[in-house]
Design a protein around this motif. Structure first.
Motif, PDB file in Angstrom:
ATOM      1  N   MET A   1     -13.642 -15.655   7.846  1.00 32.79           N
ATOM      2  CA  MET A   1     -12.796 -16.766   7.007  1.00 32.79           C
ATOM      3  C   MET A   1     -12.884 -18.058   7.569  1.00 32.79           C
ATOM      4  O   MET A   1     -13.686 -18.395   8.441  1.00 32.79           O
ATOM      5  CB  MET A   1     -11.014 -16.464   7.822  1.00 32.79           C
ATOM      6  N   LEU A   2     -12.557 -18.102   6.034  1.00 34.98           N
ATOM      7  CA  LEU A   2     -13.117 -19.937   6.368  1.00 34.98           C
ATOM      8  C   LEU A   2     -12.466 -20.341   7.050  1.00 34.98           C
ATOM      9  O   LEU A   2     -11.050 -20.708   6.971  1.00 34.98           O
ATOM     10  CB  LEU A   2     -13.042 -20.553   4.878  1.00 34.98           C
ATOM     11  N   GLN A   3     -12.805 -21.272   8.513  1.00 32.06           N
ATOM     12  CA  GLN A   3     -12.298 -22.163   9.328  1.00 32.06           C
ATOM     13  C   GLN A   3     -12.130 -23.475   8.816  1.00 32.06           C
ATOM     14  O   GLN A   3     -12.361 -24.155   8.667  1.00 32.06           O
ATOM     15  CB  GLN A   3     -12.908 -21.906  10.712  1.00 32.06           C
ATOM     16  N   ASN A   4     -10.598 -23.840   9.839  1.00 34.24           N
ATOM     17  CA  ASN A   4     -10.117 -25.148   9.111  1.00 34.24           C
ATOM     18  C   ASN A   4     -11.188 -25.990   9.705  1.00 34.24           C
ATOM     19  O   ASN A   4     -11.529 -27.536   9.417  1.00 34.24           O
ATOM     20  CB  ASN A   4      -8.202 -25.759   9.349  1.00 34.24           C
ATOM     21  N   GLU A   5     -11.302 -26.207  10.524  1.00 33.31           N
ATOM     22  CA  GLU A   5     -12.326 -26.758  11.912  1.00 33.31           C
ATOM     23  C   GLU A   5     -13.937 -27.762  10.724  1.00 33.31           C
ATOM     24  O   GLU A   5     -14.272 -28.492  11.089  1.00 33.31           O
ATOM     25  CB  GLU A   5     -12.476 -26.623  13.134  1.00 33.31           C
ATOM     26  N   LYS A   6     -14.602 -25.957  10.328  1.00 31.04           N
ATOM     27  CA  LYS A   6     -15.980 -26.523   9.339  1.00 31.04           C
ATOM     28  C   LYS A   6     -15.453 -27.684   8.101  1.00 31.04           C
ATOM     29  O   LYS A   6     -15.929 -28.178   8.215  1.00 31.04           O
ATOM     30  CB  LYS A   6     -15.897 -25.515   9.212  1.00 31.04           C
ATOM     31  N   LYS A   7     -14.326 -27.032   7.693  1.00 29.58           N
ATOM     32  CA  LYS A   7     -13.778 -27.311   6.421  1.00 29.58           C
ATOM     33  C   LYS A   7     -13.455 -29.676   6.598  1.00 29.58           C
ATOM     34  O   LYS A   7     -13.676 -30.035   6.725  1.00 29.58           O
ATOM     35  CB  LYS A   7     -12.410 -27.083   5.883  1.00 29.58           C
ATOM     36  N   ARG A   8     -13.217 -29.428   7.861  1.00 32.03           N
ATOM     37  CA  ARG A   8     -12.389 -30.903   8.474  1.00 32.03           C
ATOM     38  C   ARG A   8     -13.225 -31.800   8.777  1.00 32.03           C
ATOM     39  O   ARG A   8     -14.095 -32.656   8.850  1.00 32.03           O
ATOM     40  CB  ARG A   8     -11.731 -30.753   9.820  1.00 32.03           C
TER      41      ARG A   8
ATOM     42  N   VAL B   1     -23.837 -22.486   3.088  1.00 28.64           N
ATOM     43  CA  VAL B   1     -23.054 -21.475   4.569  1.00 28.64           C
ATOM     44  C   VAL B   1     -22.868 -22.041   5.470  1.00 28.64           C
ATOM     45  O   VAL B   1     -21.917 -20.653   6.029  1.00 28.64           O
ATOM     46  CB  VAL B   1     -25.374 -21.433   4.883  1.00 28.64           C
ATOM     47  N   LEU B   2     -22.784 -23.112   6.320  1.00 30.04           N
ATOM     48  CA  LEU B   2     -21.676 -23.728   6.775  1.00 30.04           C
ATOM     49  C   LEU B   2     -20.224 -23.485   6.328  1.00 30.04           C
ATOM     50  O   LEU B   2     -19.084 -22.575   7.381  1.00 30.04           O
ATOM     51  CB  LEU B   2     -21.637 -24.870   7.636  1.00 30.04           C
ATOM     52  N   ILE B   3     -19.603 -23.850   5.417  1.00 28.58           N
ATOM     53  CA  ILE B   3     -18.249 -23.221   5.439  1.00 28.58           C
ATOM     54  C   ILE B   3     -18.298 -21.539   5.178  1.00 28.58           C
ATOM     55  O   ILE B   3     -16.567 -21.884   5.632  1.00 28.58           O
ATOM     56  CB  ILE B   3     -18.264 -24.074   4.025  1.00 28.58           C
ATOM     57  N   THR B   4     -18.924 -21.511   4.280  1.00 25.96           N
ATOM     58  CA  THR B   4     -18.242 -19.657   4.414  1.00 25.96           C
ATOM     59  C   THR B   4     -19.043 -18.603   6.077  1.00 25.96           C
ATOM     60  O   THR B   4     -18.056 -17.453   6.186  1.00 25.96           O
ATOM     61  CB  THR B   4     -19.807 -19.440   3.564  1.00 25.96           C
ATOM     62  N   GLY B   5     -18.642 -19.662   7.082  1.00 24.30           N
ATOM     63  CA  GLY B   5     -19.291 -18.989   8.457  1.00 24.30           C
ATOM     64  C   GLY B   5     -20.294 -18.396   8.789  1.00 24.30           C
ATOM     65  O   GLY B   5     -20.445 -18.069   9.780  1.00 24.30           O
ATOM     66  N   HIS B   6     -21.008 -18.794   8.095  1.00 27.64           N
ATOM     67  CA  HIS B   6     -22.521 -17.885   8.595  1.00 27.64           C
ATOM     68  C   HIS B   6     -23.298 -19.077   9.260  1.00 27.64           C
ATOM     69  O   HIS B   6     -23.186 -20.168   9.852  1.00 27.64           O
ATOM     70  CB  HIS B   6     -23.321 -18.200   7.435  1.00 27.64           C
TER      71      HIS B   6
END
Length: 352
Positions: free
Chosen positions: A1-8, A112-117
């Motif tokens: 799942m895309l994490q709001n923290e990554k997006k933030r 890559v990071l925004i998709t959780g990988h």
């Protein structure tokens, strides 16, 4: 799942980058971790040209501002709203990045990071400092990204998929070497413009931005112009005269002198304004400091030809006379959803 923290983390990075511009760098006290990163980033920008002669402060600031404009909550939400962002488990994604223009591999890193990988980055020797610095910033915002981000100096190992960018020659090597892995292999492409002779001076001046930004080193730089039969280039040369200072950069000037000499020794007919040569040529790939041109008779026939050559073309600039073309002056301002080589990186990452 895309994490709001990554997006933030990337939204905060966008706020950080928005402080830096060529003529108005200004420290915003509300930006996170400025005490750790602000002064160091200014110093890195100043040193960039010593690391890579093409990375002048003007070009680095332009790249930084482009990413500052892209990394907003609105843009990230619009980009990612098109996807079902559930992944079964994080994979290790290897990135082999180019270094032709500043931060050219950042979109892959972000994807890559925004998709959780997890990301394993093999950076180019031509761009060794900017992306690692930005990675340190987002890790400061979200320490959980520490174990998801690795910069690799030696051989890439223990990865599940790869995204590699290079020339047509290196692409053949990549395709062989990574034949047993899911991959996106990007080859050399060029961008073109199609004129009908009715363009305004403002539009042709904006076309100069598409030609000269990053000294023409990017795949989104216009390297070939299609013009109607009988087209006179006087108006074009007048409109791009404002870019004349490009000749004062030593690396560009050396390319101009060398390529002009090669053309003249080969008895090619050239148009020349003292900082750009124009040569009639069927190829899309012109050398630095030169733009190729070709006459066309019928715009419909040209569109059919360009569709057949789509694998060679990154983007097309025109005043809406070619389907899916973009406006003058916009080639180096792609949106997050404008994918290199028209390969949807997010879809690839969500299905491996």
């Amino acid at each position: 799942m895309l994490q709001n923290e990554k997006k933030r983390s990337f939204i905060e990075l966008g706020k950080f980058l928005s402080q830096f511009s060529e003529n108005n760098t200004s420290k915003n006290p509300t930006v996170l971790h400025n005490d750790l990163f602000f002064d160091d980033f200014i110093n890195l920008i100043k040193l960039s040209q010593s690391h890579n002669g093409w990375y002048t402060p003007e070009q680095v600031y332009f790249s930084i501002q482009s990413w500052a404009e892209a990394l907003t909550e609105e843009n990230l939400n619009q980009w990612l709203s098109a996807y079902d962002t559930q992944i079964n488990e994080p994979k290790n994604i290897a990135l082999i990045l180019a270094g032709n223009i500043p931060l050219v591999g950042f979109h892959d890193f972000l994807s890559v990071l925004i998709t959780g990988h997890n990301v394993l980055v093999k950076i180019s020797s031509n761009d060794q400092h900017l992306l690692p610095f930005l990675a340190k910033y987002i890790i400061a915002v979200d320490p959980e990204l520490t174990n998801k981000t690795t910069f690799v100096e030696g051989k890439l190992e223990n990865f599940d998929a790869v995204i590699a960018t290079g020339s047509n020659n290196t692409a053949r090597y990549f395709e062989y070497y990574f034949k047993d892995k899911p991959s996106v292999i990007r080859k050399s492409r060029n961008s073109i413009a199609v004129l009908n002779g009715k363009e305004t001076k403002e539009q042709l001046s904006a076309l100069g931005e598409d030609i000269f930004r990053y000294f023409g080193l990017g795949c989104r730089n216009v390297s070939k112009i299609f013009v109607p039969k009988g087209y006179i280039f006087d108006g074009f040369f007048e409109a791009i005269f404002e870019y004349q200072d490009v000749i004062h950069y030593e690396k560009y000037a050396n390319n101009y002198d060398y390529n002009k000499a090669v053309f003249l020794m080969s008895n090619f007919k050239l148009l020349d304004n003292g900082f750009l040569t124009i040569k009639e040529d069927k190829s899309h790939a012109s050398p630095i400091s030169s733009v190729f041109y070709e006459f066309y008779d019928d715009i419909t026939d040209l569109q059919i030809r360009l569709q057949s050559e789509s694998e060679q073309i990154q983007c097309i600039v025109s005043d809406n006379i070619i389907e899916n073309s973009i406006d003058f002056g916009q080639t180096q301002k792609p949106k997050l959803w404008n994918y290199a080589d028209n390969v949807d990186t997010i879809s690839f990452l969500l299905t491996i």
